[in-house]
Write an enzyme that holds these catalytic residues in place. Structure first.
Site, PDB file in Angstrom:
ATOM      1  CG  HIS A 406      -2.000  -1.062   1.104  1.00 37.53           C
ATOM      2  ND1 HIS A 406      -1.923  -2.270   1.764  1.00 37.53           N
ATOM      3  CD2 HIS A 406      -3.163  -1.096   0.396  1.00 37.53           C
ATOM      4  CE1 HIS A 406      -2.992  -2.990   1.492  1.00 37.53           C
ATOM      5  NE2 HIS A 406      -3.762  -2.311   0.663  1.00 37.53           N
ATOM      6  CG  HIS A 446      -7.179   4.099  -3.032  1.00 37.81           C
ATOM      7  ND1 HIS A 446      -6.185   4.198  -3.990  1.00 37.81           N
ATOM      8  CD2 HIS A 446      -7.169   2.811  -2.619  1.00 37.81           C
ATOM      9  CE1 HIS A 446      -5.610   3.021  -4.147  1.00 37.81           C
ATOM     10  NE2 HIS A 446      -6.181   2.156  -3.330  1.00 37.81           N
ATOM     11  CG  ASP A 447      -4.762   2.225  -0.123  1.00 35.42           C
ATOM     12  OD1 ASP A 447      -5.588   2.172   0.811  1.00 35.42           O
ATOM     13  OD2 ASP A 447      -4.675   1.345  -1.008  1.00 35.42           O
ATOM     14  CG  ASP A 564      -8.260  -0.960  -4.071  1.00 36.48           C
ATOM     15  OD1 ASP A 564      -7.021  -0.870  -4.201  1.00 36.48           O
ATOM     16  OD2 ASP A 564      -8.830  -0.969  -2.969  1.00 36.48           O
ATOM     17  CD  GLN A 615      -2.953 -14.006  -4.643  1.00 34.08           C
ATOM     18  OE1 GLN A 615      -3.517 -13.305  -5.470  1.00 34.08           O
ATOM     19  NE2 GLN A 615      -2.771 -13.603  -3.387  1.00 34.08           N
ATOM     20  CG  PHE A 618      -7.907 -12.513  -3.880  1.00 37.74           C
ATOM     21  CD1 PHE A 618      -8.812 -11.726  -3.186  1.00 37.74           C
ATOM     22  CD2 PHE A 618      -7.036 -11.893  -4.765  1.00 37.74           C
ATOM     23  CE1 PHE A 618      -8.856 -10.352  -3.369  1.00 37.74           C
ATOM     24  CE2 PHE A 618      -7.068 -10.525  -4.959  1.00 37.74           C
ATOM     25  CZ  PHE A 618      -7.982  -9.757  -4.261  1.00 37.74           C
TER      26      PHE A 618
END
EC number: 3.1.4.53
Length: 736
Positions: A406, A446-447, A564, A615, A618
């Site tokens: 991030h 945003h981060d 994102d 992953q 995810f």
């Protein structure tokens, strides 16, 4: 690159089969050149006629698990015809972002001053077979209430292809339209409302003799459909949005999938916990340690909570002016190499790692400057180049370079991905310049000031940020506060020339979009978008009108959310680099938790985490359903993205290490433990099988499997303790 409003239309073929004949043979209608598909068994196309299986077959699904079909994951069928999209541009000055189009005109009126409509059509993009997400499996097994009969497809519409409708509200609308069509057949009446029965799409109706058996059959089916709709409407809670029905359904289905995953192996259980804790908005009870006297004294000395933490005093403007700003906004000795990389600015999959290398690790400043120039936003909103560069460098300096994932590299990647999604042909002329400015700015901030740990970590450690924001979207609120606070720094206000109304509207949109990047809101976002799309599909017009703030910001929120979560949709080379970075950040958080004596969060233990399996999970449960829904909105523009996503998923699946068989003595212990564990549940199953459950005497149990240890009684003495067969039969979980 100014954007203007548009109305998007695609013409569909009018070759529609006789509705009544089709209703007798298949209990659903088929249109144009669509392929016949066993829809309720999990196959669907990208777009086309909305299909509804017979109600009796949908009811029978309640006694059948998804695994009983023998289909592990639904797939689509290859189609050949591409849709034609005609875009009619309109002056964006006529559109008010908050108030919508000018009153008095229909958005479909060619003379209307504004509005955008996405028309879903009966022509299809060609693509190879692709697996569907778990959202298209039957939800029947999760419903306990007799009023909660679920279906996994929809009913006929002459304007769409063979899409399955999975959101409950859209299913109700589709079923009611089926009831209406059946009513016209049974009564030999022809509807006159253009709104509900457009003449162009009205199927031919055959006259029916009330004495015929087919008449009675259709009447009974119509009554059953109407009863189903009434049952669904009776269960709606009026204080909740209809999209929350879909959100709750999707959460039930995901929990079911994660239960199966957790039962497969220890690593599967860890992946399941990670997905559940991260992407489901669970209100868990959190044990917050009581602060010691020393902690209390320390906090008294800290700064007031009204001050925004993380904001640093930096000076970038002293050396900047319009004449000294370089071609790409950053000083570099590799300008030619950087120019080569930025040739892909408008393409999906730009190598942001190379951009960072050629820009002295200023990827965010470089990318944002390139995007604003490409879209002519500096000129449109009268933003001076030196002010813009000053703000962007200040913003980038507030991203932590020691955070593995991030950081400003991720922010630049999300900003560039949002830029490309805004240029999608289906949306290219839909949003106003102010909305585009807000979306790209939201992606950039945003981060900002991300500490490299999760919201839950901040909550569990009783951090100042968690206290300030009441445990609600802690980091996302902080990113917004820092991003807007930096605008107040010297020579940093890039919005100084916006009108008061423009500034207020932009701030409102940016807040909505950044808060949507809270991953615990994922299911709600997905359900909102899917409900909106499917509801419009089953209406007579089939037009998704983006003529109000709620609908428009809903698309923009999901767009930034998609950007994102876009790493798995990029090339495998890029995706693997992002995976390495996020796992490094997870492991660093796990080390901090270990040092504090806390329970290590799922996927944060470097000694036990299964990267490849995480992953795959995810993608299967989070990324694929999201991008699949986005593809439904903008098709066929996202087909290549879905193809890449599936290829990457298959690669990680192939890389999952094969677990060695456990030692024989461990198998024996597991078998003995399983017998003890499931003895109680087996007894309940036997009691249930003796007769129907009495009203008010239902049992509550949690087992999802029956496990039996079988030993041949004739050879008991000759067999060792290791000669044991384990027979497992999957059973559906029951929640009360």
């Amino acid at each position: 690159m100014k954007k203007s409003r548009s109305v998007m239309t695609v013409m569909a073929d009018d070759n529609v089969k006789d509705y009544f004949e089709c209703s007798l043979s298949k209990s659903y209608s088929s249109s144009s050149n669509t392929l016949g598909i066993d829809l309720w068994r999990g196959r669907r196309c990208c777009s086309g006629n909305l299909q509804l299986p017979p109600l009796s077959q949908r009811q029978s699904e309640r006694a059948r698990t998804p695994e009983g079909d023998g289909i592990s994951r639904p797939t689509t069928l290859p189609l050949t015809t591409l849709p034609s999209i005609a875009i009619t541009t309109v002056s964006q000055e006529c559109f008010d972002v908050e108030n919508g189009p000018s009153p008095g005109r229909s958005p479909l009126d060619p003379q209307a001053s504004s509005s955008a409509g996405l028309v879903l059509h009966a022509t299809f993009p060609g693509h190879s077979q692709r697996r569907e997400s778990f959202l298209y499996r039957s939800d029947s097994d999760y419903d306990l209430s007799p009023k909660a009969m679920s279906r996994n497809s929809s009913l006929p519409s002459e304007q769409h292809g063979d899409d399955l409708i999975v959101t409950p509200f859209a299913q109700v609308l589709a079923s009611l339209r089926s009831v209406r069509n059946n009513f016209t057949i049974l009564t030999n009446l022809h509807g006159t409302s253009n709104k509900r029965s457009p003449a162009a799409s009205q199927p031919p109706v055959s006259r029916v003799n009330p004495q015929e058996e087919s008449y009675q059959k259709l009447a009974m089916e119509t009554l059953e459909e109407l009863d189903w709709c009434l049952d669904q409407l009776e269960t709606i809670q009026t204080y909740r949005s209809v999209s929350e029905m879909a959100s709750n359904k999707f959460k039930r289905m995901l929990n079911r999938e994660l239960t199966h995953l957790s039962e497969m192996s220890r690593s599967g259980n860890q992946v399941s916990e990670y997905i559940s804790n991260t992407f489901l908005d669970k209100q868990n009870d959190v044990e917050i340690p009581s602060p010691t006297q020393k902690d209390r004294e320390k906090k008294k000395k800290q700064q007031l909570m009204t001050q925004i933490s993380g904001v640093k005093k930096l000076m970038h403007s002293s050396s900047l002016n319009n004449t000294s700003i370089s071609r790409f906004g950053v000083n570099t000795e590799n300008e030619d190499h950087l120019a080569k990389e930025l040739e892909d600015l408008n393409k999906w999959g730009l190598n942001i790692f190379n951009v960072a290398g050629y820009s002295h690790n200023r990827p965010l400043t470089c990318i944002m400057y390139a995007i604003f120039q490409e879209r002519d936003l500096l000129k449109t909103f009268r933003i001076s180049s030196d002010t813009f560069i000053t703000y962007m460098m200040t913003l980038e300096d507030h991203y932590h370079s020691d955070v593995a994932y991030h950081n400003s590299l991720h922010a630049a990647d999300v900003a560039q991905s949002t830029h490309v999604l805004l240029s999608t042909p289906a949306l290219d002329a839909v949003f106003t310049d102010l909305e585009i400015l807000a979306a790209i700015f939201a992606a950039a901030i945003h981060d900002v000031d991300h500490p490299g740990v999760s919201n839950q970590f901040l909550i569990n450690t009783n951090s100042e940020l968690a206290l300030m924001y009441n445990d609600e979207s802690v980091l996302e609120n902080h990113h917004l506060a820092v991003g807007f606070k930096l605008l107040q720094e010297e020579h940093c206000d890039i919005f100084m020339n916006l009108t008061k109304k423009q500034r207020q509207t932009l701030r409102k949109m940016v807040i909505d979009m950044v808060l949507a990047t809270d991953m615990s809101k994922h299911m709600s976002l997905l359900a909102d978008l899917k409900t909106m799309v499917e509801t419009k599909k089953v209406t007579s017009s089939g037009v998704l009108l983006l003529d109000n703030y709620t609908d428009r910001i809903q698309v923009l929120r999901n767009m930034v959310h998609c950007a994102d979560l876009s790493n798995p949709t990029k090339s495998l080379e890029l995706y693997r680099q992002w995976t390495d970075r996020i796992m490094e950040e997870f492991f660093q958080q796990g080390d901090k938790e270990r040092e504090r004596g806390m329970e290590i969060s799922p996927m944060c233990d470097k000694h036990t985490a299964s990267v490849e399996k995480s992953q795959v999970g995810f993608i299967d449960y989070i990324v694929h359903p999201l991008w699949e829904t986005w593809a439904d909105l903008v098709q066929p523009d996202a087909q290549d993205i879905l193809d890449t996503l599936e290829d990457n998923r298959n690669w990680y699946q192939s890389m999952i290490p094969q677990s060695p068989s456990p030692p024989l003595d461990e198998q024996n212990r597991d078998c003995q433990g399983l017998m003890e564990k499931f003895q109680f549940e087996l007894t309940l199953d036997e009691e249930d099988s003796e007769g129907p459950e009495k009203e008010g005497e239902g049992h509550s149990y949690f087992s999802s499997t029956k496990t039996l240890c079988v030993i041949d009684p004739e050879n008991r003495d000759s067999l060792g303790e290791t000669d044991i067969d384990i027979a497992t039969e999957d059973k559906s979980p029951v929640d009360t």
